[in-house]
Design a protein around this motif. Structure first.
Motif, short mmCIF file in Angstrom:
data_model
loop_
_atom_site.label_atom_id
_atom_site.label_comp_id
_atom_site.label_asym_id
_atom_site.label_seq_id
_atom_site.Cartn_x
_atom_site.Cartn_y
_atom_site.Cartn_z
N ARG A 97 0.82 -1.21 0.00
CA ARG A 97 0.00 0.00 0.00
C ARG A 97 0.86 1.26 0.00
NH1 ARG A 97 -1.58 3.90 2.90
NH2 ARG A 97 -0.35 3.18 4.67
N ARG A 98 1.97 1.23 0.76
CA ARG A 98 2.83 2.42 0.81
C ARG A 98 3.39 2.77 -0.57
NH1 ARG A 98 4.90 0.25 5.75
NH2 ARG A 98 6.74 -0.50 4.63
N GLN A 99 3.42 1.80 -1.46
CA GLN A 99 3.87 2.08 -2.83
C GLN A 99 2.73 2.59 -3.71
OE1 GLN A 99 6.69 -1.00 -4.58
NE2 GLN A 99 5.88 -2.12 -2.83
N PHE A 100 1.57 1.88 -3.70
CA PHE A 100 0.55 2.24 -4.67
C PHE A 100 -0.33 3.42 -4.25
CE2 PHE A 100 -1.87 -1.33 -2.53
CZ PHE A 100 -2.97 -0.60 -2.10
N GLU A 101 -0.46 3.67 -2.94
CA GLU A 101 -1.35 4.77 -2.55
C GLU A 101 -0.86 6.12 -3.05
OE1 GLU A 101 -3.49 6.89 1.30
OE2 GLU A 101 -2.64 4.88 1.51
N PRO A 102 0.41 6.49 -2.83
CA PRO A 102 0.86 7.79 -3.37
C PRO A 102 0.75 7.86 -4.89
CG PRO A 102 2.43 6.94 -1.77
CD PRO A 102 1.48 5.82 -2.06
N ALA A 103 1.02 6.75 -5.56
CA ALA A 103 0.95 6.74 -7.03
C ALA A 103 -0.47 6.94 -7.52
CB ALA A 103 1.52 5.42 -7.57
N LEU A 104 -1.43 6.26 -6.88
CA LEU A 104 -2.83 6.42 -7.27
C LEU A 104 -3.35 7.82 -6.97
CD1 LEU A 104 -4.40 3.01 -6.17
CD2 LEU A 104 -4.29 3.92 -8.50
N ARG A 105 -2.93 8.38 -5.86
CA ARG A 105 -3.38 9.73 -5.51
C ARG A 105 -2.82 10.76 -6.49
NH1 ARG A 105 -6.25 10.16 -0.99
NH2 ARG A 105 -6.17 8.45 0.52
N VAL A 161 -7.93 4.61 -4.19
CA VAL A 161 -7.01 3.88 -3.31
C VAL A 161 -7.71 2.66 -2.71
CG1 VAL A 161 -5.71 4.00 -1.14
CG2 VAL A 161 -5.61 5.90 -2.78
N GLN A 162 -8.93 2.85 -2.23
CA GLN A 162 -9.63 1.76 -1.55
C GLN A 162 -10.08 0.67 -2.52
OE1 GLN A 162 -12.80 3.74 0.55
NE2 GLN A 162 -11.40 4.99 1.75
N VAL A 163 -10.66 1.07 -3.66
CA VAL A 163 -11.24 0.09 -4.56
C VAL A 163 -10.22 -0.45 -5.55
CG1 VAL A 163 -13.02 -0.34 -6.29
CG2 VAL A 163 -13.52 1.11 -4.33
N LEU A 164 -9.51 0.44 -6.25
CA LEU A 164 -8.52 -0.03 -7.21
C LEU A 164 -7.37 -0.74 -6.51
CD1 LEU A 164 -8.34 2.97 -9.70
CD2 LEU A 164 -9.69 0.88 -9.88
N GLY A 165 -6.93 -0.16 -5.41
CA GLY A 165 -5.84 -0.79 -4.69
C GLY A 165 -6.17 -2.19 -4.23
N SER A 166 -7.34 -2.36 -3.62
CA SER A 166 -7.72 -3.69 -3.11
C SER A 166 -8.04 -4.65 -4.24
CB SER A 166 -8.92 -3.56 -2.17
OG SER A 166 -10.06 -3.10 -2.88
N SER A 167 -8.44 -4.14 -5.40
CA SER A 167 -8.82 -5.02 -6.50
C SER A 167 -7.62 -5.49 -7.32
CB SER A 167 -9.80 -4.30 -7.44
OG SER A 167 -10.98 -3.96 -6.76
N TYR A 168 -6.65 -4.61 -7.49
CA TYR A 168 -5.53 -4.93 -8.38
C TYR A 168 -4.25 -5.31 -7.66
CZ TYR A 168 -8.06 -3.36 -12.52
OH TYR A 168 -8.96 -3.26 -13.54
N ALA A 169 -4.01 -4.75 -6.48
CA ALA A 169 -2.78 -5.09 -5.77
C ALA A 169 -2.82 -6.54 -5.30
CB ALA A 169 -2.61 -4.16 -4.57
N PRO A 170 -1.72 -7.28 -5.42
CA PRO A 170 -1.70 -8.67 -4.97
C PRO A 170 -2.02 -8.79 -3.48
CG PRO A 170 0.24 -8.15 -6.29
CD PRO A 170 -0.44 -6.85 -5.99
#
Length: 269
Positions: A97-105, A161-170
């Motif tokens: 999450r620490r990687q994808f959250e800043p990128a998605l935001r 962050v909540q939906v895309l992150g949980s759906s796509y992140a392993p």
């Protein structure tokens, strides 16, 4: 396909139907084949709109990743040399999450900025709605509005962050992701130029329609109103489509790049 992934697709694409190239149609059919009938009906419009914005390499990457995740479409692969746990620890998920959250935001910020700039420029450069309308008692004719389609961002970075992150992140371990290809800027001059040229062409069509319609009004009616409106729309429609395609190409690509990166991370534990 799991429902979170289906929900995520809604955020990627508008519900407007899109005409697909042959390779996009093949990809759509392959993805839909992994779903039950109910999921197919819900996901197809969003899938169509998403695939229509991608080139062949991007489509192939998305299809491969989706098919590998589909529970009813197992892939025949060699047994991996390394054996990992299949459930991530809370620390693993936080690492991801620490990687994808800043990128998605950051991608959301860029997409929102683009959408707002396009909306404001369209309002400033194009005639207002109804500018070329002619009407009388129980009748009204006007060319279609200049409303191009492009893939707009969602309403909230938190949703991404909540939906895309949980759906796509392993969810099975700790991964390293490469977001370096994300483009989170856009050329304002190029966007303004594309809109200005399209609006100028639209204005010429509208003024020609208006002049012809006013000349044709007889006894409070416009006998050839349908023909005039249809002829104007036949000229406006390609303008709208072409501008939408230009805007899609000029828009930031961060979100799609990030989702591809999440689907193709490198396992580190």
């Amino acid at each position: 396909m799991h429902k979170p992934l289906t929900i995520a697709l809604v955020l990627l694409a508008a519900t407007a139907a899109a005409e697909l190239a042959p390779y996009q149609q093949v990809a759509l059919d392959r993805i839909l084949a992994t779903m039950d009938a109910e999921s197919q009906q819900y996901a197809q419009p969003q899938l169509e709109a998403m695939l229509a914005t991608m080139n062949e390499a991007q489509v192939n990457m998305i299809v491969q990743s989706m098919l590998e995740q589909a529970p009813d479409n197992p892939q025949e692969e060699e047994e991996p040399a390394d054996v990992y746990d299949t459930v991530a620890t809370p620390e693993d998920l936080e690492y991801n999450r620490r990687q994808f959250e800043p990128a998605l935001r950051e991608a959301w910020r860029a997409g929102k900025e683009f959408d707002e700039f396009v909306d404001a420029t369209l309002a400033a450069r194009c005639p207002a709605a109804g500018a070329y309308a002619v009407y009388g008692s129980a009748w009204r004719y006007e060319p279609m509005a200049m409303q191009p389609y492009w893939t707009r961002t969602s309403n909230s970075a938190d949703i991404d962050v909540q939906v895309l992150g949980s759906s796509y992140a392993p969810q099975d371990g700790r991964y390293r992701f490469d977001f370096s290809g994300a483009r989170n800027t856009f050329d304002r001059n190029a966007v303004d130029g594309a809109i200005t040229r399209a609006c100028n062409d639209y204005r010429a069509i509208g003024e020609e329609f208006l002049a012809s319609a006013r000349r044709g009004i007889s006894n409070g009616f416009l006998p050839n109103g349908d023909a005039l409106e249809n002829a104007a729309n036949a000229r406006v429609s390609p303008l709208v489509t072409a501008l939408g395609e230009q805007l899609q190409a000029l828009a930031p690509t961060g979100n799609a790049t990030i989702l591809n990166a999440l689907l193709n991370g490198t396992r580190v534990n």
